[in-house]
Design an enzyme around this catalytic site. Structure first.
Site, mmCIF file in Angstrom:
data_model
loop_
_atom_site.group_PDB
_atom_site.id
_atom_site.type_symbol
_atom_site.label_atom_id
_atom_site.label_comp_id
_atom_site.label_asym_id
_atom_site.label_seq_id
_atom_site.Cartn_x
_atom_site.Cartn_y
_atom_site.Cartn_z
ATOM 1 N N ARG A 128 0.690 -1.219 0.112
ATOM 2 C CA ARG A 128 -0.051 -0.104 0.030
ATOM 3 C C ARG A 128 0.645 1.122 -0.047
ATOM 4 O O ARG A 128 0.254 2.407 -0.605
ATOM 5 C CB ARG A 128 -1.136 0.090 1.292
ATOM 6 N N GLU A 131 10.878 -3.261 7.947
ATOM 7 C CA GLU A 131 9.771 -3.928 8.979
ATOM 8 C C GLU A 131 8.954 -4.925 8.093
ATOM 9 O O GLU A 131 8.767 -4.560 6.716
ATOM 10 C CB GLU A 131 8.784 -2.914 9.449
ATOM 11 N N THR A 157 0.042 -0.666 11.862
ATOM 12 C CA THR A 157 0.340 -1.964 12.815
ATOM 13 C C THR A 157 -0.552 -1.729 14.056
ATOM 14 O O THR A 157 -0.006 -0.739 14.600
ATOM 15 C CB THR A 157 1.750 -2.078 12.934
ATOM 16 N N GLU A 190 11.535 -4.416 19.976
ATOM 17 C CA GLU A 190 11.006 -3.120 19.864
ATOM 18 C C GLU A 190 9.693 -3.089 20.609
ATOM 19 O O GLU A 190 8.894 -3.641 20.235
ATOM 20 C CB GLU A 190 10.805 -2.498 18.418
ATOM 21 N N HIS A 206 6.016 3.507 17.764
ATOM 22 C CA HIS A 206 4.649 3.611 17.426
ATOM 23 C C HIS A 206 3.880 4.787 18.103
ATOM 24 O O HIS A 206 3.970 4.415 19.288
ATOM 25 C CB HIS A 206 3.915 2.317 17.514
HETATM 26 N N1 PXP Z 1 7.600 0.652 14.787
HETATM 27 C C1 PXP Z 1 7.000 -0.186 14.217
HETATM 28 C C2 PXP Z 1 7.366 -1.599 14.073
HETATM 29 C C3 PXP Z 1 5.795 0.158 13.156
HETATM 30 O O1 PXP Z 1 5.088 -0.829 12.739
HETATM 31 C C4 PXP Z 1 5.749 1.357 12.932
HETATM 32 C C5 PXP Z 1 4.425 2.018 12.201
HETATM 33 O O2 PXP Z 1 4.921 1.777 10.838
HETATM 34 C C6 PXP Z 1 6.266 2.484 13.513
HETATM 35 C C7 PXP Z 1 7.484 2.160 14.567
HETATM 36 C C8 PXP Z 1 6.193 3.884 13.512
HETATM 37 O O3 PXP Z 1 4.978 4.508 13.920
HETATM 38 P P1 PXP Z 1 4.455 5.777 13.932
HETATM 39 O O4 PXP Z 1 4.238 6.045 12.284
HETATM 40 O O5 PXP Z 1 3.285 5.764 14.765
HETATM 41 O O6 PXP Z 1 5.713 6.862 14.185
#
Ligand code: PXP
Length: 238
Positions: A49, A70, A101, A151, A191
């Site tokens: 996407r 990721e 996620t 993480e 996240h």
């Molecule tokens: N870490 C992981 C494992 C994620 O899946 C994401 C979102 O793709 C992020 C960090 C970053 O999250 P945000 O976009 O909310 O900062």
């Protein structure tokens, strides 16, 4: 001091809205490096996407800091990672219907699949981090399955109301961080982190990497990518 991994997925989200070739996440990655990013993070989703296979190939050639990919623990996608050799893979759960996620990997439910993915990636010379909720039994399983790093999912902390709810979520993350360090695993988090909520997470003892996307890309629209990264880097540095 924690390293800053800048997630550039949403630059690709804007491009894919028109299925065109701009804005280019490769350009954003270069500006992120100029702004002080220690890593570039991207998520190759099964539905493609946002990030495309071409982005991963070009970024592998152009990024000079840590490249963190990721992905879901699905054999086809794991194979793409092994071919492109990012510096690190972060395994995440993935549902087609989710907006982003939504939770950490459930290692207890998917033990064999994750174990197989970790073994393939490590054989290809790629370090493996697992995106997990701050639950002790998940963290113990990460060690058993052979991960290098964890993480911690900061989404619940980010969503919690400021005050005692947020303090309780922070306490869970601090305890989980201590457990990760006791297990001898490297500690990452990410996240939902923003310019407003990042400092207490950056201050968790032993925190080595924060992966941040949406908030930086949103600010970049207003102040430019390099500046947005520089401001986040300054916040997590002290
Ligand atoms: N870490 C992981 C494992 C994620 O899946 C994401 C979102 O793709 C992020 C960090 C970053 O999250 P945000 O976009 O909310 O900062």
């Amino acid at each position: 001091m924690a390293d800053l991994g800048v997630n550039i997925d949403h630059v690709a989200t804007v491009r894919q809205a028109r299925r065109t070739n701009e804005p280019d996440p490769v350009w954003a990655a270069t500006l992120a490096e100029l702004g002080g990013a220690d890593g570039i993070t991207l998520h190759l989703r099964e539905d493609r996407r946002h990030i495309q296979d071409r982005d991963l190939r070009v970024l592998r050639e152009t990024v000079t800091v840590k490249l963190n990919l990721e992905l879901a623990a699905e054999p086809t996608i794991v194979g793409i990672a092994c071919d492109n050799k990012p510096d690190q893979v972060t395994l995440v759960p993935e549902k087609r219907e989710e907006v982003t996620t939504e939770g950490g990997l459930d290692l207890l439910a998917h033990r064999q699949r994750v174990r197989a993915a970790i073994a393939r990636l490590r054989n290809a010379g790629i370090g493996v981090s697992l995106f997990l909720d701050p639950e002790l039994k998940q963290l113990d399983a990460a060690l058993e399955l052979g991960a290098d790093a964890v993480e911690l999912h900061t989404g619940e902390y980010a969503l919690a109301a400021p005050g005692k709810d947020q303090a309780a979520e922070l306490a869970r993350l601090v305890a989980a961080g201590e457990h990760v360090r006791k297990l001898g695993l490297t500690l990452h988090a990410g996240h939902g982190l923003t310019y407003r909520n990042v400092k207490p997470i950056a201050a968790i003892e032993g925190m080595t990497e924060l992966n941040i996307g949406h908030s930086i890309v949103a600010r970049a629209l207003m102040v430019g990518f390099e500046q947005a990264v520089r401001e986040m880097k300054r916040l997590i540095s002290g």
